[in-house]
Motif scaffolding. Structure first.
Motif, PDB file in Angstrom:
ATOM      1  N   LYS A 191       0.838  -1.199   0.000  1.00  0.00           N
ATOM      2  CA  LYS A 191       0.000   0.000   0.000  1.00  0.00           C
ATOM      3  C   LYS A 191       0.872   1.247   0.000  1.00  0.00           C
ATOM      4  CE  LYS A 191      -4.669  -0.544   1.706  1.00  0.00           C
ATOM      5  NZ  LYS A 191      -5.631  -0.028   2.694  1.00  0.00           N
ATOM      6  N   GLY A 192       0.502   2.201  -0.836  1.00  0.00           N
ATOM      7  CA  GLY A 192       1.310   3.406  -0.920  1.00  0.00           C
ATOM      8  C   GLY A 192       0.549   4.580  -1.490  1.00  0.00           C
ATOM      9  N   LYS A 193       1.304   5.598  -1.827  1.00  0.00           N
ATOM     10  CA  LYS A 193       0.738   6.860  -2.312  1.00  0.00           C
ATOM     11  C   LYS A 193       0.854   6.953  -3.826  1.00  0.00           C
ATOM     12  CE  LYS A 193       1.674  11.855  -2.072  1.00  0.00           C
ATOM     13  NZ  LYS A 193       2.494  12.905  -1.410  1.00  0.00           N
ATOM     14  N   LEU A 194      -0.248   7.319  -4.455  1.00  0.00           N
ATOM     15  CA  LEU A 194      -0.274   7.566  -5.891  1.00  0.00           C
ATOM     16  C   LEU A 194      -0.319   9.063  -6.122  1.00  0.00           C
ATOM     17  CD1 LEU A 194      -0.745   6.483  -8.871  1.00  0.00           C
ATOM     18  CD2 LEU A 194      -3.169   6.859  -8.411  1.00  0.00           C
ATOM     19  N   THR A 195       0.529   9.542  -7.009  1.00  0.00           N
ATOM     20  CA  THR A 195       0.506  10.955  -7.387  1.00  0.00           C
ATOM     21  C   THR A 195      -0.075  11.091  -8.781  1.00  0.00           C
ATOM     22  OG1 THR A 195       2.442  11.482  -6.014  1.00  0.00           O
ATOM     23  CG2 THR A 195       1.889  13.038  -7.778  1.00  0.00           C
ATOM     24  N   VAL A 196      -1.066  11.940  -8.916  1.00  0.00           N
ATOM     25  CA  VAL A 196      -1.687  12.214 -10.215  1.00  0.00           C
ATOM     26  C   VAL A 196      -1.378  13.658 -10.581  1.00  0.00           C
ATOM     27  CG1 VAL A 196      -3.822  12.298 -11.548  1.00  0.00           C
ATOM     28  CG2 VAL A 196      -3.552  10.601  -9.722  1.00  0.00           C
ATOM     29  N   ILE A 197      -0.650  13.840 -11.677  1.00  0.00           N
ATOM     30  CA  ILE A 197      -0.329  15.189 -12.133  1.00  0.00           C
ATOM     31  C   ILE A 197      -1.201  15.504 -13.344  1.00  0.00           C
ATOM     32  CG2 ILE A 197       1.451  16.740 -13.020  1.00  0.00           C
ATOM     33  CD1 ILE A 197       3.503  15.170 -11.469  1.00  0.00           C
ATOM     34  N   VAL A 198      -1.958  16.580 -13.223  1.00  0.00           N
ATOM     35  CA  VAL A 198      -2.893  16.988 -14.266  1.00  0.00           C
ATOM     36  C   VAL A 198      -2.284  18.142 -15.058  1.00  0.00           C
ATOM     37  CG1 VAL A 198      -5.247  17.748 -14.747  1.00  0.00           C
ATOM     38  CG2 VAL A 198      -4.772  16.382 -12.699  1.00  0.00           C
ATOM     39  N   LEU A 199      -2.056  17.919 -16.333  1.00  0.00           N
ATOM     40  CA  LEU A 199      -1.517  18.978 -17.187  1.00  0.00           C
ATOM     41  C   LEU A 199      -2.668  19.772 -17.805  1.00  0.00           C
ATOM     42  CD1 LEU A 199       1.377  17.064 -18.999  1.00  0.00           C
ATOM     43  CD2 LEU A 199       1.482  18.460 -16.933  1.00  0.00           C
ATOM     44  N   PRO A 200      -2.403  20.983 -18.275  1.00  0.00           N
ATOM     45  CA  PRO A 200      -3.468  21.796 -18.886  1.00  0.00           C
ATOM     46  C   PRO A 200      -4.091  21.092 -20.087  1.00  0.00           C
ATOM     47  CG  PRO A 200      -1.520  23.138 -18.426  1.00  0.00           C
ATOM     48  CD  PRO A 200      -1.113  21.711 -18.206  1.00  0.00           C
ATOM     49  N   THR A 201      -5.377  21.297 -20.288  1.00  0.00           N
ATOM     50  CA  THR A 201      -6.058  20.710 -21.442  1.00  0.00           C
ATOM     51  C   THR A 201      -5.507  21.309 -22.736  1.00  0.00           C
ATOM     52  OG1 THR A 201      -7.821  22.363 -21.252  1.00  0.00           O
ATOM     53  CG2 THR A 201      -8.203  20.223 -20.222  1.00  0.00           C
ATOM     54  N   LYS A 202      -5.611  20.530 -23.784  1.00  0.00           N
ATOM     55  CA  LYS A 202      -5.103  20.940 -25.090  1.00  0.00           C
ATOM     56  C   LYS A 202      -6.207  20.859 -26.136  1.00  0.00           C
ATOM     57  CE  LYS A 202      -0.853  20.817 -23.382  1.00  0.00           C
ATOM     58  NZ  LYS A 202      -0.026  22.026 -23.169  1.00  0.00           N
ATOM     59  N   LYS A 203      -6.158  21.751 -27.109  1.00  0.00           N
ATOM     60  CA  LYS A 203      -7.020  21.665 -28.276  1.00  0.00           C
ATOM     61  C   LYS A 203      -6.146  21.306 -29.467  1.00  0.00           C
ATOM     62  CE  LYS A 203     -11.533  22.496 -28.134  1.00  0.00           C
ATOM     63  NZ  LYS A 203     -12.512  21.665 -28.855  1.00  0.00           N
ATOM     64  N   PRO A 204      -6.486  20.253 -30.193  1.00  0.00           N
ATOM     65  CA  PRO A 204      -5.632  19.820 -31.307  1.00  0.00           C
ATOM     66  C   PRO A 204      -5.573  20.858 -32.419  1.00  0.00           C
ATOM     67  CG  PRO A 204      -7.749  18.716 -31.384  1.00  0.00           C
ATOM     68  CD  PRO A 204      -7.700  19.439 -30.080  1.00  0.00           C
ATOM     69  N   LYS A 205      -4.403  21.022 -32.966  1.00  0.00           N
ATOM     70  CA  LYS A 205      -4.215  21.942 -34.094  1.00  0.00           C
ATOM     71  C   LYS A 205      -3.620  21.148 -35.247  1.00  0.00           C
ATOM     72  CE  LYS A 205      -3.414  25.958 -31.108  1.00  0.00           C
ATOM     73  NZ  LYS A 205      -2.458  27.036 -30.714  1.00  0.00           N
ATOM     74  N   LYS A 206      -4.411  20.977 -36.278  1.00  0.00           N
ATOM     75  CA  LYS A 206      -3.948  20.214 -37.429  1.00  0.00           C
ATOM     76  C   LYS A 206      -2.738  20.879 -38.072  1.00  0.00           C
ATOM     77  CE  LYS A 206      -8.477  18.239 -38.556  1.00  0.00           C
ATOM     78  NZ  LYS A 206      -9.527  18.097 -39.595  1.00  0.00           N
ATOM     79  N   LYS A 207      -1.893  20.051 -38.653  1.00  0.00           N
ATOM     80  CA  LYS A 207      -0.678  20.492 -39.336  1.00  0.00           C
ATOM     81  C   LYS A 207       0.295  21.199 -38.390  1.00  0.00           C
ATOM     82  CE  LYS A 207      -2.970  20.905 -43.843  1.00  0.00           C
ATOM     83  NZ  LYS A 207      -3.263  21.765 -45.013  1.00  0.00           N
ATOM     84  N   THR A 208       0.229  20.836 -37.114  1.00  0.00           N
ATOM     85  CA  THR A 208       1.205  21.320 -36.135  1.00  0.00           C
ATOM     86  C   THR A 208       1.770  20.106 -35.400  1.00  0.00           C
ATOM     87  OG1 THR A 208      -0.310  21.539 -34.239  1.00  0.00           O
ATOM     88  CG2 THR A 208      -0.197  23.395 -35.803  1.00  0.00           C
ATOM     89  N   ASN A 209       2.751  20.332 -34.559  1.00  0.00           N
ATOM     90  CA  ASN A 209       3.361  19.250 -33.783  1.00  0.00           C
ATOM     91  C   ASN A 209       2.776  19.147 -32.377  1.00  0.00           C
ATOM     92  OD1 ASN A 209       5.197  18.412 -35.831  1.00  0.00           O
ATOM     93  ND2 ASN A 209       6.563  20.111 -35.297  1.00  0.00           N
TER      94      ASN A 209
END
Length: 229
Positions: A191-209
């Motif tokens: 039994k232990g600790k789980l860390t959940v890191i939430v990154l900012p939401t993204k909107k897909p942009k076609k023809k980009t990386n």
């Protein structure tokens, strides 16, 4: 000896929970979401005694993506998103897994064959149906479980195609520390600790990386978490 007894009890208990859930989902399909959430609430506390969430999860995101290390990752996601009707996108091999495959199929999950372009076309077609039913997607972009918690596997194209086709808002999540809770060589549960890191939401942009940049951002976050550990 006591630790081994506890470990086997956790596996047996959770197996019973999943078996009951699968049976009830078959009998009462309209309650499959509630049953999945119940299974997650029942199983996760048996092996995780603390969850630290860094950031705010956007439950209105259209697609959630997360790293994948362990067989309980799916339950962790269901546990973290109690109000979200998730449609899982999983590799086709999972369908053949006893119990877990049954649970996924009953939940309306979409299975795909890795590296199969035809399968990706089917994903897009089936995704349209799931969206019309108000479901939100969850996918592990690495495509399979990763044995190295410190290095993400290269992201597969499925999540990118799905997000761009339907202009879906993407919520990235990182599940970190599970490698210290459940190990497979040797098999051990602590039994232990789980860390959940939430990154900012993204909107897909076609023809980009954007997708590659997201992969790099998630890897950088993993690096920062493990630095000094």
């Amino acid at each position: 000896m006591i630790d081994k007894i506890k470990m086997y009890w956790i596996f047996v208990r959770n197996f019973i929970v999943f078996a009951i859930t699968a049976f009830l989902m078959k009998l009462f399909p309209k309650y499959n979401v509630q049953l999945r959430k119940w299974a997650a609430r029942s199983s996760i506390p048996t092996c995780i005694n603390e969850i630290e969430i860094k950031g705010n999860i956007d439950e209105k995101a259209d697609i959630f993506i997360a790293n994948h290390q362990n067989m309980i990752d799916a339950d962790i996601i269901e546990f973290l998103l109690p109000n979200v009707d998730l449609c899982w996108v999983a590799k086709k091999e999972v369908e053949n897994l006893f119990l877990f495959g049954n649970l996924l199929s009953k939940s309306g999950a979409i299975s795909i064959e890795r590296e199969n372009k035809r399968s990706l076309v089917e994903l897009i077609k089936k995704a349209d149906d799931r969206l019309k039913k108000g479901k939100q997607f969850i996918i592990f972009p690495e495509g399979t479980r990763n044995k190295n918690p410190k290095k993400l596997l290269p992201f597969k194209a499925g999540a990118k195609l799905l997000a761009e086709k339907y202009n879906l808002k993407v919520q990235p999540l990182l599940l970190l520390g599970i490698d210290k809770i459940i190990t497979f060589d040797p098999l051990k549960v602590k039994k232990g600790k789980l860390t959940v890191i939430v990154l900012p939401t993204k909107k897909p942009k076609k023809k980009t990386n954007w997708y590659k940049e997201l992969e790099e951002e998630m890897q950088k976050t993993v690096d920062e978490y493990y630095e000094g550990k």
